[in-house]
Design a protein around this motif. Sequence first.
Motif, PDB file in Angstrom:
ATOM      1  N   ASP A   1       7.092   4.553   8.201  1.00  0.00           N
ATOM      2  CA  ASP A   1       6.206   5.365   7.372  1.00  0.00           C
ATOM      3  C   ASP A   1       4.852   5.362   8.071  1.00  0.00           C
ATOM      4  OD1 ASP A   1       4.999   6.785   5.384  1.00  0.00           O
ATOM      5  OD2 ASP A   1       4.833   5.082   4.009  1.00  0.00           O
ATOM      6  N   TYR A   2       4.551   6.424   8.826  1.00  0.00           N
ATOM      7  CA  TYR A   2       3.345   6.458   9.649  1.00  0.00           C
ATOM      8  C   TYR A   2       2.063   6.397   8.839  1.00  0.00           C
ATOM      9  CZ  TYR A   2       6.430   7.975  13.388  1.00  0.00           C
ATOM     10  OH  TYR A   2       7.407   8.051  14.320  1.00  0.00           O
ATOM     11  N   GLU A   3       2.052   6.971   7.651  1.00  0.00           N
ATOM     12  CA  GLU A   3       0.825   7.038   6.853  1.00  0.00           C
ATOM     13  C   GLU A   3       0.367   5.677   6.351  1.00  0.00           C
ATOM     14  OE1 GLU A   3       1.656   9.803   3.780  1.00  0.00           O
ATOM     15  OE2 GLU A   3       1.929  11.471   5.149  1.00  0.00           O
ATOM     16  N   ASN A   4       1.296   4.840   5.944  1.00  0.00           N
ATOM     17  CA  ASN A   4       0.925   3.565   5.321  1.00  0.00           C
ATOM     18  C   ASN A   4       0.918   2.377   6.281  1.00  0.00           C
ATOM     19  OD1 ASN A   4       0.648   4.853   2.876  1.00  0.00           O
ATOM     20  ND2 ASN A   4       2.767   4.511   2.320  1.00  0.00           N
ATOM     21  N   SER A   5       1.934   2.259   7.132  1.00  0.00           N
ATOM     22  CA  SER A   5       2.063   1.030   7.910  1.00  0.00           C
ATOM     23  C   SER A   5       1.735   1.167   9.393  1.00  0.00           C
ATOM     24  CB  SER A   5       3.489   0.485   7.777  1.00  0.00           C
ATOM     25  OG  SER A   5       4.404   1.400   8.343  1.00  0.00           O
ATOM     26  N   GLY A   6       1.700   2.367   9.928  1.00  0.00           N
ATOM     27  CA  GLY A   6       1.490   2.516  11.356  1.00  0.00           C
ATOM     28  C   GLY A   6       2.775   2.222  12.106  1.00  0.00           C
ATOM     29  N   VAL A   7       2.648   1.902  13.391  1.00  0.00           N
ATOM     30  CA  VAL A   7       3.827   1.643  14.209  1.00  0.00           C
ATOM     31  C   VAL A   7       3.945   0.151  14.460  1.00  0.00           C
ATOM     32  CG1 VAL A   7       4.958   2.160  16.394  1.00  0.00           C
ATOM     33  CG2 VAL A   7       3.568   3.897  15.284  1.00  0.00           C
ATOM     34  N   ARG A   8       4.669  -0.509  13.599  1.00  0.00           N
ATOM     35  CA  ARG A   8       4.962  -1.939  13.705  1.00  0.00           C
ATOM     36  C   ARG A   8       6.299  -2.224  13.050  1.00  0.00           C
ATOM     37  NH1 ARG A   8       1.332  -6.200  14.823  1.00  0.00           N
ATOM     38  NH2 ARG A   8      -0.694  -5.361  15.298  1.00  0.00           N
ATOM     39  N   CYS A   9       6.984  -3.229  13.561  1.00  0.00           N
ATOM     40  CA  CYS A   9       8.224  -3.690  12.936  1.00  0.00           C
ATOM     41  C   CYS A   9       7.861  -4.379  11.627  1.00  0.00           C
ATOM     42  CB  CYS A   9       8.954  -4.655  13.861  1.00  0.00           C
ATOM     43  SG  CYS A   9      10.445  -5.365  13.131  1.00  0.00           S
ATOM     44  N   SER A  10       8.512  -3.986  10.557  1.00  0.00           N
ATOM     45  CA  SER A  10       8.202  -4.578   9.253  1.00  0.00           C
ATOM     46  C   SER A  10       8.781  -5.987   9.114  1.00  0.00           C
ATOM     47  CB  SER A  10       8.726  -3.685   8.140  1.00  0.00           C
ATOM     48  OG  SER A  10      10.110  -3.458   8.305  1.00  0.00           O
ATOM     49  N   TYR A  11       9.666  -6.399  10.030  1.00  0.00           N
ATOM     50  CA  TYR A  11      10.263  -7.728   9.961  1.00  0.00           C
ATOM     51  C   TYR A  11       9.493  -8.751  10.804  1.00  0.00           C
ATOM     52  CZ  TYR A  11      14.147  -5.193   7.950  1.00  0.00           C
ATOM     53  OH  TYR A  11      14.910  -4.387   7.147  1.00  0.00           O
ATOM     54  N   CYS A  12       9.214  -8.395  12.074  1.00  0.00           N
ATOM     55  CA  CYS A  12       8.587  -9.388  12.963  1.00  0.00           C
ATOM     56  C   CYS A  12       7.170  -9.004  13.405  1.00  0.00           C
ATOM     57  CB  CYS A  12       9.467  -9.615  14.195  1.00  0.00           C
ATOM     58  SG  CYS A  12       9.583  -8.191  15.301  1.00  0.00           S
ATOM     59  N   GLY A  13       6.731  -7.759  13.141  1.00  0.00           N
ATOM     60  CA  GLY A  13       5.385  -7.345  13.504  1.00  0.00           C
ATOM     61  C   GLY A  13       5.232  -6.856  14.936  1.00  0.00           C
ATOM     62  N   HIS A  14       6.322  -6.799  15.671  1.00  0.00           N
ATOM     63  CA  HIS A  14       6.298  -6.348  17.067  1.00  0.00           C
ATOM     64  C   HIS A  14       5.947  -4.861  17.109  1.00  0.00           C
ATOM     65  CE1 HIS A  14       7.190  -7.217  21.220  1.00  0.00           C
ATOM     66  NE2 HIS A  14       7.978  -6.162  21.312  1.00  0.00           N
ATOM     67  N   ARG A  15       5.251  -4.426  18.171  1.00  0.00           N
ATOM     68  CA  ARG A  15       4.766  -3.050  18.231  1.00  0.00           C
ATOM     69  C   ARG A  15       5.568  -2.135  19.143  1.00  0.00           C
ATOM     70  NH1 ARG A  15      -1.452  -2.382  17.992  1.00  0.00           N
ATOM     71  NH2 ARG A  15      -0.731  -0.689  16.695  1.00  0.00           N
ATOM     72  N   ILE A  16       6.582  -2.645  19.825  1.00  0.00           N
ATOM     73  CA  ILE A  16       7.380  -1.805  20.722  1.00  0.00           C
ATOM     74  C   ILE A  16       8.673  -1.423  20.007  1.00  0.00           C
ATOM     75  CG2 ILE A  16       8.565  -1.647  22.933  1.00  0.00           C
ATOM     76  CD1 ILE A  16       6.556  -3.714  23.985  1.00  0.00           C
ATOM     77  N   LEU A  17       8.766  -0.144  19.658  1.00  0.00           N
ATOM     78  CA  LEU A  17       9.930   0.379  18.951  1.00  0.00           C
ATOM     79  C   LEU A  17      10.545   1.492  19.785  1.00  0.00           C
ATOM     80  CD1 LEU A  17       8.337   0.634  15.416  1.00  0.00           C
ATOM     81  CD2 LEU A  17       9.659  -1.254  16.333  1.00  0.00           C
ATOM     82  N   VAL A  18      11.864   1.622  19.706  1.00  0.00           N
ATOM     83  CA  VAL A  18      12.592   2.619  20.479  1.00  0.00           C
ATOM     84  C   VAL A  18      13.338   3.532  19.512  1.00  0.00           C
ATOM     85  CG1 VAL A  18      14.369   2.964  22.230  1.00  0.00           C
ATOM     86  CG2 VAL A  18      12.866   0.995  22.375  1.00  0.00           C
TER      87      VAL A  18
END
Length: 45
Positions: free
Chosen positions: A15-32
Amino acid sequence: MSYYCTQCKREIDIDYENSGVRCSYCGHRILVKRRPTTRKKIEAR
């Protein structure tokens, strides 16, 4: 849009509006982005 985290390998819906780009489980910022498993065949002219 479906992504997966490169660190914990969990699938995430972002959900780009509320959380940005982060893993909701571990907080890591690299998503594929998940790619479809089907292939498209296009003929050349």
